[in-house]
Design an enzyme around this catalytic site. Structure first.
Site, PDB file in Angstrom:
ATOM      1  N   LYS A  11      11.461   2.723  -5.325  1.00 33.92           N
ATOM      2  CA  LYS A  11      11.189   3.303  -6.646  1.00 33.92           C
ATOM      3  C   LYS A  11      12.500   3.782  -7.283  1.00 33.92           C
ATOM      4  O   LYS A  11      13.531   3.133  -7.126  1.00 33.92           O
ATOM      5  CB  LYS A  11      10.129   4.401  -6.538  1.00 33.92           C
ATOM      6  CG  LYS A  11       8.851   3.899  -5.858  1.00 33.92           C
ATOM      7  CD  LYS A  11       7.711   4.870  -5.926  1.00 33.92           C
ATOM      8  CE  LYS A  11       6.490   4.286  -5.216  1.00 33.92           C
ATOM      9  NZ  LYS A  11       5.302   5.156  -5.351  1.00 33.92           N
ATOM     10  N   HIS A  96       2.709  -2.932 -10.233  1.00 34.22           N
ATOM     11  CA  HIS A  96       2.562  -1.661  -9.526  1.00 34.22           C
ATOM     12  C   HIS A  96       1.844  -0.652 -10.420  1.00 34.22           C
ATOM     13  O   HIS A  96       2.000  -0.667 -11.640  1.00 34.22           O
ATOM     14  CB  HIS A  96       3.928  -1.124  -9.106  1.00 34.22           C
ATOM     15  CG  HIS A  96       3.846   0.014  -8.139  1.00 34.22           C
ATOM     16  ND1 HIS A  96       3.602   1.305  -8.542  1.00 34.22           N
ATOM     17  CD2 HIS A  96       3.949   0.050  -6.783  1.00 34.22           C
ATOM     18  CE1 HIS A  96       3.574   2.092  -7.476  1.00 34.22           C
ATOM     19  NE2 HIS A  96       3.777   1.356  -6.399  1.00 34.22           N
ATOM     20  N   GLU A  98       2.342   2.335 -11.111  1.00 30.14           N
ATOM     21  CA  GLU A  98       3.197   3.141 -11.983  1.00 30.14           C
ATOM     22  C   GLU A  98       3.632   2.347 -13.207  1.00 30.14           C
ATOM     23  O   GLU A  98       3.833   2.916 -14.285  1.00 30.14           O
ATOM     24  CB  GLU A  98       4.399   3.650 -11.176  1.00 30.14           C
ATOM     25  CG  GLU A  98       3.993   4.711 -10.165  1.00 30.14           C
ATOM     26  CD  GLU A  98       4.851   4.756  -8.919  1.00 30.14           C
ATOM     27  OE1 GLU A  98       4.463   5.465  -7.974  1.00 30.14           O
ATOM     28  OE2 GLU A  98       5.897   4.069  -8.882  1.00 30.14           O
ATOM     29  N   GLU A 168      -3.219  -1.178  -3.489  1.00 32.10           N
ATOM     30  CA  GLU A 168      -2.746   0.202  -3.526  1.00 32.10           C
ATOM     31  C   GLU A 168      -3.729   1.060  -4.312  1.00 32.10           C
ATOM     32  O   GLU A 168      -3.682   1.090  -5.546  1.00 32.10           O
ATOM     33  CB  GLU A 168      -1.368   0.276  -4.189  1.00 32.10           C
ATOM     34  CG  GLU A 168      -0.263  -0.402  -3.408  1.00 32.10           C
ATOM     35  CD  GLU A 168       1.107   0.036  -3.902  1.00 32.10           C
ATOM     36  OE1 GLU A 168       1.866   0.579  -3.100  1.00 32.10           O
ATOM     37  OE2 GLU A 168       1.395  -0.143  -5.090  1.00 32.10           O
ATOM     38  N   GLY A 174       1.556   8.448  -3.253  1.00 32.02           N
ATOM     39  CA  GLY A 174       2.378   9.634  -3.423  1.00 32.02           C
ATOM     40  C   GLY A 174       1.608  10.935  -3.419  1.00 32.02           C
ATOM     41  O   GLY A 174       2.158  11.987  -3.742  1.00 32.02           O
ATOM     42  N   SER A 214       0.534   6.107   0.673  1.00 33.67           N
ATOM     43  CA  SER A 214       0.824   7.158   1.656  1.00 33.67           C
ATOM     44  C   SER A 214       0.818   6.634   3.086  1.00 33.67           C
ATOM     45  O   SER A 214       0.311   7.285   4.005  1.00 33.67           O
ATOM     46  CB  SER A 214      -0.162   8.329   1.495  1.00 33.67           C
ATOM     47  OG  SER A 214      -0.014   8.934   0.222  1.00 33.67           O
ATOM     48  N   GLY A 236       7.402   6.437  -0.301  1.00 33.86           N
ATOM     49  CA  GLY A 236       8.287   7.508   0.150  1.00 33.86           C
ATOM     50  C   GLY A 236       8.779   7.361   1.573  1.00 33.86           C
ATOM     51  O   GLY A 236       9.934   7.689   1.883  1.00 33.86           O
TER      52      GLY A 236
END
Length: 254
Positions: A11, A96, A98, A168, A174, A214, A236
């Site tokens: 990201k 994605h 986002e 996802e 996240g 996650s 992450g």
């Protein structure tokens, strides 16, 4: 047998020094281990070439987090497929959540990007997934069907070999929440059924479908142990060798 892939989406994180250090650390982590799992890292645009050089001949692939569907021209701020391939990119993440929900991308735009990438031979990790309110309204299947139909419009069965699907659930990205292994496998089974109905059973069987949301060392092995889950798209937890390394290792248990 579908070959597992563990992909890291960095990201808008890292800088040149930390990204290069991370890439070299991952290259060291996979050195000397069996190559039964594909590993992909997707750093921010400015660091793609440096990361490509840092992973060297480790077998780790490098991908981008987005691209544009036009080849060149007056499209300020955009990056073409040719540009990505020119610096050695193997893959690109498209669709994605986002990009969809923060930056307003629609299925039509994602489809144009997908077709532009596969036309040039750039692999696509095509992301799909539902919002929390859509899951709670029992609309997960409907949302996935719409995103698959839109994202893969006019994509031939032959070109599916250049695409990986990443499921996802948006509510798990996240947030620290993770779909249960059973929820993940159910969604993956639904996606495979859609592919079988809209392409063929062999196309559905061949398609790699990753889970993202996650994923971390503590849950990776259980998620990857599900029969319809072929790997992970990690956010992450892909930013440190201590976290991403064990997830890569879990992929070898498939």
């Amino acid at each position: 047998m579908r070959r597992p892939m563990i992909a890291g989406n960095w990201k808008m994180n890292t800088d040149l020094a930390s990204g290069t250090e991370l890439a070299k650390g991952l290259a060291s982590h996979v050195a000397g281990k069996d190559s039964s799992v594909d590993v992909l890292v997707c750093p921010p645009f400015p660091y793609l070439q440096a990361i490509k050089e840092a992973v060297g001949d480790s077998g780790i692939s490098v991908g981008a987090q987005n691209c544009y569907f036009e080849e060149s021209g007056a499209f300020t701020g955009e990056v073409s497929v040719d540009m990505l391939q020119d610096i050695g990119c193997d893959w690109v993440i498209l669709g994605h959540s986002e990009r969809r929900h923060v930056l307003g991308e629609c299925d039509g735009t994602i489809n144009k990007k997908t077709k532009a990438a596969i036309a040039k031979g750039l692999g696509v990790v095509l992301c799909v997934g539902e919002l929390l309110e859509e899951r709670e309204a029992d609309k997960t299947g409907e949302v996935l069907d719409t995103q698959m139909k839109g994202g893969l419009a006019d994509v031939s069965e032959a070109d599916l070999s250049k695409i990986i699907i990443a499921y996802e659930p948006v509510w798990a990205i996240g947030t620290g929440k993770t779909a249960s292994p059973e929820q993940a496998d159910e969604a993956h089974a639904h996606l495979r059924k859609w592919l079988s109905s809209n392409y063929s059973e062999s196309a559905a069987e061949a398609m790699r479908i990753l889970y993202g949301g996650s994923v971390k060392p503590s849950n990776a092995e259980e998620l990857l142990g599900q029969p319809y889950v072929d790997g992970s798209l990690v956010g992450g937890a892909s930013l440190t060798v201590d976290n991403f390394g064990p997830i890569i290792d879990a992929g070898r248990t498939k």
